[in-house]
Design a protein around this motif. Sequence first.
Motif, mmCIF file in Angstrom:
data_model
loop_
_atom_site.group_PDB
_atom_site.id
_atom_site.type_symbol
_atom_site.label_atom_id
_atom_site.label_comp_id
_atom_site.label_asym_id
_atom_site.label_seq_id
_atom_site.Cartn_x
_atom_site.Cartn_y
_atom_site.Cartn_z
ATOM 1 N N ASP A 16 0.836 -1.203 0.000
ATOM 2 C CA ASP A 16 0.000 0.000 0.000
ATOM 3 C C ASP A 16 0.872 1.254 0.000
ATOM 4 O OD1 ASP A 16 -2.283 -1.505 -0.020
ATOM 5 O OD2 ASP A 16 -2.658 -1.346 2.129
ATOM 6 N N ASP A 17 1.956 1.222 0.777
ATOM 7 C CA ASP A 17 2.890 2.346 0.791
ATOM 8 C C ASP A 17 3.498 2.547 -0.595
ATOM 9 O OD1 ASP A 17 4.656 4.355 1.732
ATOM 10 O OD2 ASP A 17 6.207 2.867 2.145
ATOM 11 N N LEU A 18 3.863 1.440 -1.246
ATOM 12 C CA LEU A 18 4.415 1.522 -2.602
ATOM 13 C C LEU A 18 3.384 2.092 -3.567
ATOM 14 C CD1 LEU A 18 6.415 0.995 -4.866
ATOM 15 C CD2 LEU A 18 5.753 -1.424 -4.813
ATOM 16 N N LEU A 19 2.140 1.657 -3.453
ATOM 17 C CA LEU A 19 1.095 2.164 -4.340
ATOM 18 C C LEU A 19 0.904 3.666 -4.154
ATOM 19 C CD1 LEU A 19 -1.189 1.805 -6.377
ATOM 20 C CD2 LEU A 19 -2.693 1.191 -4.467
ATOM 21 N N GLN A 20 0.877 4.123 -2.906
ATOM 22 C CA GLN A 20 0.696 5.549 -2.655
ATOM 23 C C GLN A 20 1.827 6.364 -3.265
ATOM 24 O OE1 GLN A 20 0.222 6.002 1.585
ATOM 25 N NE2 GLN A 20 -1.599 4.703 1.638
ATOM 26 N N GLN A 21 3.045 5.871 -3.158
ATOM 27 C CA GLN A 21 4.168 6.612 -3.720
ATOM 28 C C GLN A 21 4.172 6.543 -5.249
ATOM 29 O OE1 GLN A 21 7.895 6.754 -1.682
ATOM 30 N NE2 GLN A 21 7.078 5.681 0.096
ATOM 31 N N THR A 22 3.637 5.446 -5.782
ATOM 32 C CA THR A 22 3.514 5.350 -7.238
ATOM 33 C C THR A 22 2.482 6.351 -7.748
ATOM 34 O OG1 THR A 22 4.081 2.999 -7.150
ATOM 35 C CG2 THR A 22 3.038 3.794 -9.171
ATOM 36 N N ALA A 32 -10.927 2.617 -1.205
ATOM 37 C CA ALA A 32 -11.903 2.197 -0.196
ATOM 38 C C ALA A 32 -11.244 1.773 1.109
ATOM 39 C CB ALA A 32 -12.756 1.051 -0.744
ATOM 40 N N ASP A 33 -10.024 1.209 1.034
ATOM 41 C CA ASP A 33 -9.369 0.766 2.260
ATOM 42 C C ASP A 33 -8.033 1.465 2.516
ATOM 43 O OD1 ASP A 33 -7.868 -0.423 0.291
ATOM 44 O OD2 ASP A 33 -8.319 -2.485 0.863
ATOM 45 N N GLN A 34 -7.803 2.576 1.809
ATOM 46 C CA GLN A 34 -6.589 3.355 2.026
ATOM 47 C C GLN A 34 -6.964 4.830 2.200
ATOM 48 O OE1 GLN A 34 -3.079 2.751 -0.328
ATOM 49 N NE2 GLN A 34 -3.710 0.718 -0.956
ATOM 50 N N PRO A 35 -7.122 5.281 3.439
ATOM 51 C CA PRO A 35 -7.562 6.662 3.690
ATOM 52 C C PRO A 35 -6.702 7.727 3.018
ATOM 53 C CG PRO A 35 -7.657 5.365 5.700
ATOM 54 C CD PRO A 35 -6.962 4.506 4.679
ATOM 55 N N LYS A 36 -5.382 7.533 3.007
ATOM 56 C CA LYS A 36 -4.515 8.545 2.388
ATOM 57 C C LYS A 36 -4.778 8.639 0.893
ATOM 58 C CE LYS A 36 -0.649 8.319 5.658
ATOM 59 N NZ LYS A 36 0.798 7.993 5.824
ATOM 60 N N LEU A 37 -4.959 7.501 0.262
ATOM 61 C CA LEU A 37 -5.240 7.480 -1.170
ATOM 62 C C LEU A 37 -6.611 8.078 -1.448
ATOM 63 C CD1 LEU A 37 -3.941 6.620 -3.804
ATOM 64 C CD2 LEU A 37 -4.969 4.356 -3.511
#
Length: 200
Positions: A61-67, A119-124
């Motif tokens: 999830d951290d990788l996805l957010q940075q992507t 839906a399951d990543q508040p930051k995103l």
Amino acid sequence: MTDQTVVADGRRARRERNRAAVIDAMFELMGDGHLPPSVDEVASRAQVSVSSVFRYFDNLDDLLQQTVARYFERFAPLFEVPAVPDGDVDDRIAALVAARLDLWEAIGPIARMARIRAADQPKLAAVLAETRRDLAAQVRTHFAPDLDGLARADVDDRVALIDCLSAFESWDLLTGTHGRSRQLVDRAWTSGVRALLAPT
């Protein structure tokens, strides 16, 4: 500069290069239609070990957010709509429609993934909500000359409908489910926006 400092700086630079390579690998795999890419695919594309991926990022999830952040950075110019202050309404419609089509065609894979994972990543979810607000505000500013003089409620309705019509979800539905080409989407959106801006 001591030998230890040189070694530490070298390790830091290598770590940053590898982190960037992992983000770029995720970016490229999603662009190729791997939704979501597996950690093995990401590691292989980045030419690092799977364990290295998890040394550089807390989790996928951290990788996805940075992507996603990298996508925004790389495609920032596509989020802009060229100003047409001296043109007529048709010029402004054409500018908005072309800009939105260019944007969605460029970031389609990451935009699709972001909506799935929000839906399951508040930051995103927060980034997505802010982007949607910015795009709606852009519509209001872009068509200000054509909305001038209308009641506030009418302006709000038209801005919301134009924003929905030209949104990613609309583009995804039209090109995916309905199999529309860019030319056909352009025609439909142009007609729809023109109707929404027509005097009543």
